[in-house]
Design an enzyme around this catalytic site. Structure first.
Site: not given
Ligand code: ASP
Length: 334
Positions: A202, A230-233, A253-254, A256
Site C-alpha cells: 500500500t 471488504r474495505v480496509g483502513d 499500512t498493514g 487494515g
C-alpha cells in the site's frame, strides 16, 4: 528562537508575531515529506538486487516529486498527491496499477486524503476503474459535500468531475494474479475463508509545507483475495490517514482490520495533541504497543507540526523514504 525582553503590551505582541513557528529555524520554514510503499515487504532473503534497485528508484522518484512541490512553495496537499500518484502508477506497489486482486479476480481500490489546516477529508472505497484513486479522493474532499464515496457512486462522481475511467485490465499485473491464485489454493486447505497474508505495498505520503500546513494521503488495492466488498483502513479517516496542523499527519499500512479497531492514525495525533507526547514516541508506542497487542502488523509514517519525520513498523520492513529542508534524505526498506 528570538527572545522578547520586557516590553509594553503592544510591543510585546508585535515581538511575538516575529517568533518563528515551531520547527521553523530562523527565516527558512521547515518543509518535509515522508512516503511509504507498504509494510508487507518481500523478505530480505528473497529480495534480489534488481528488485531492490527498482523499489528504491520509484520511492526516490515519488519522494522527490513531492519534495519539489514543497520546495517551489506548493502546498502539502499538492505534495502528497504528487508523490502518491507516482506510486499508484508504478506496477511495483499495491495501489493503482499493480493493485492486488480480490477473490473474484477484480481490482478494487481505496484511497483517502486529509488536510491538516481545515480538517477537510476525502475518500473513495471499492472503485474499479479510476487510474489514480488519490485524485478522486481529493475531488471528494474539495468538490462534494461528503467525505467518502464508494463503488459505482464514486465512479459516477468521477465521471461528473471529468475523470476518465480506465478498463479493469489496466490494473492487471502477472505477479498479483499469481498471488491471488496462491491465496485461492491455500484457502482450499484452510477451514475458514482466508483473506491471505497479502497486505503488500500500500502507498502513502505525509508532508509539511512552508506555511506549516500538514497533509496525509493513502492509496491501496487492499488485501489479496478479499471478499464481500471488504474495505480496509486506508480510506478510513482516523484509521489509515489523519492530519491535524496542531499535532501531526499520519499515513498507515498493514493489516487494515487491526488499524481500524485501534484507530491508529488518529490515536497517534491525539496523543501528541492531548498528552503532549512527542510524535515519534506516540508512533512508536501505538505501532509496537496498542496495535501489536491485538495482533496488528504494519507501520506508519508521521510528520509533526515542526516538520519532524518518524517512520515506525513492527514488520520485517517497510518501503519508505523521507526528505526535509534540514538535510535529511533517505530511502530504506528494512
Ligand atoms: N492497510 C491496507 C488494507 O488493509 C493494506 C496494506 O497496507 O497493504 O487494506
Amino acid at each position: 528562537m528570538r527572545t522578547c525582553p520586557w516590553l509594553p503590551a503592544l510591543a510585546l505582541l508585535a515581538c511575538l508575531a516575529t517568533i518563528p513557528a515551531a520547527g521553523d529555524d530562523g527565516d527558512e520554514p521547515m518543509i518535509a515529506i515522508a512516503i511509504h510503499g507498504g509494510a508487507g515487504v518481500i523478505s530480505r532473503a528473497s529480495m534480489t538486487p534488481e528488485a531492490e534497485r527498482a523499489y528504491r528508484a520509484d520511492l526516490e522518484r515519488a519522494r522527490d516529486a513531492g519534495y519539489a512541490v514543497l520546495e517551489k512553495g506548493g502546498t502539502s496537499l499538492d505534495a502528497v498527491v504528487a508523490a502518491v500518484k507516482i506510486l499508484e502508477d508504478s506496477p511495483l506497489f499495491n495501489a493503482g496499477k499493480g493493485a492486488v486482486f480480490n477473490h473474484e479476480g477484480v481490482n478494487e481500490l481505496d484511497a483517502s486524503i486529509m488536510d491538516g489546516k481545515t480538517a477537510m477529508a476525502g475518500a473513495v472505497a471499492g472503485v474499479r476503474h479510476v487510474k489514480n484513486p488519490i485524485e478522486l479522493a481529493r475531488l471528494v474532499m474539495e468538490r462534494s459535500p461528503h467525505v467518502m464515496l464508494a463503488g459505482e457512486g464514486a465512479e459516477e462522481f468521477a465521471l461528473d468531475q471529468g475523470i476518465e475511467l480506465v478498463p479493469g485490465s489496466y490494473f492487471y499485473t502477472e505477479r498479483r494474479w499469481q498471488q491471488l491464485e496462491e491465496a485461492r489454493e491455500a484457502e482450499k486447505t484452510a477451514s475458514v475463508a482466508k483473506e491471505d497474508i497479502g497486505f503488500f505495498s500500500t502507498v502513502g505520503a505525509v508532508a509539511r509545507d512552508r506555511d506549516g500546513n500538514l497533509a496525509a494521503a493513502t492509496s491501496t488495492g487492499g488485501t489479496t483475495n478479499k471478499r464481500w466488498g471488504r474495505v480496509g483502513d486506508s480510506p478510513i479517516i482516523g484509521a489509515g490517514t489523519y492530519a491535524d496542523n496542531a499535532s501531526c499527519a499520519v499515513s498507515a499500512t498493514g493489516s487494515g482490520e487491526y488499524f481500524i479497531r485501534t484507530v491508529v492514525a488518529h490515536e497517534i495525533c491525539a496523543r501528541v495533541r492531548l498528552a503532549g507526547v512527542d510524535a515519534a514516541k506516540a508512533a512508536h508506542d501505538v505501532v509496537h504497543g496498542t496495535l501489536a497487542k491485538i495482533g496488528g502488523d504494519g507501520g506508519v509514517i508521521v510528520v509533526d507540526r515542526s516538520g519532524a519525520i518518524s517512520m515506525e513498523f513492527n514488520t520485517e520492513g517497510m518501503f519508505r523514504a523521507a526528505r526535509d529542508s534540514a538535510g535529511r534524505k533517505e530511502v530504506a526498506i528494512y
